[in-house]
Design an enzyme around this catalytic site. Sequence first.
Site: not given
Length: 311
Positions: A60, A90, A165-167, A219
């Site tokens: 993202h 992600d 911003g840590n992402s 699945l």
Amino acid sequence: MREEEPLDAYSQTVIRVVEQVGPAVVSIRPAGFPRRRQALEPMGSGFFITPDGYLLTNSHVVRHIREPQVTLIDGRTFPARLIGEDPYTDLAVLRVEREETFPAARLGDSSRLRLGQLVVAIGNPLGFHFTVSAGIISGLGRTLQGPGGQIIEDIIQTDAALNPGNSGGPLVDSRGEVIGVCVATILGAENIAFAIPSQTAEWVAALLIKAGRIRRAYLGVVVQIRPIPGPASATGLEILEVDPRGPAAQGGLQEGDILVRIGDQPIRSLGELHRFLAHWPPGRPVAVQVMRQNQIRTFTVVPRETPSPPW
């Protein structure tokens, strides 16, 4: 003159981890973004995983950036190329294609994490370049709704402070090994943040570097790790949700079943299930063993190719 007092063991550990891993951490922004750093400017984080310029971050973070650029801790900025992304975990891989050696972080073994273990998060929250926070592992095997609405499973919960911003930045243990990729916080909640386990990140990164995408069988279940009843300390995957139109439902699996084997592969973690499905041909039937009401039952399921995400 007063002698400087020695730092306590906790501080020494955090400082050592930051000095070891910090140089591998970068900020990620669109090309042409103003170089003037101000608080609250949008951006994300990432970190080198190989000396030749491959970077891990969140899907993202880079999904809507056409020309990403990365800034190192020393202030140097380089253009980066998107190698591939996997919205269902992600995760994404970028590469800085320069003839130089970059400082790379080492991925650790997230399967050995324990509740209460010290962890350190490094990133660029809210536009504040290179910020460090520390905390503990608060929970394991969590399920989280990702930014695109997808369900991300087997998530690490921590109370280390994370903000926008840590992402994409690393969550690091006391040995200086990356055991998670920071992914999200819950708005309005205090001391609840999440990271994708390094075991998941490692195999996703390897496949993206090799092929640029992940073609996995599907699945149609949402699962979480749970102990299997009995004297042995074994684990399986409890089915929390079943897509009523998915292969699992059509094969007879139900909510509450505990998945213990698929094909000839025992399933003790979500990573093992992901790795199996990433190599199983969609459309080919497979035997699935589950524990239902303390009895082992076997069903035949025909996995389909994972549908494209709607975003």
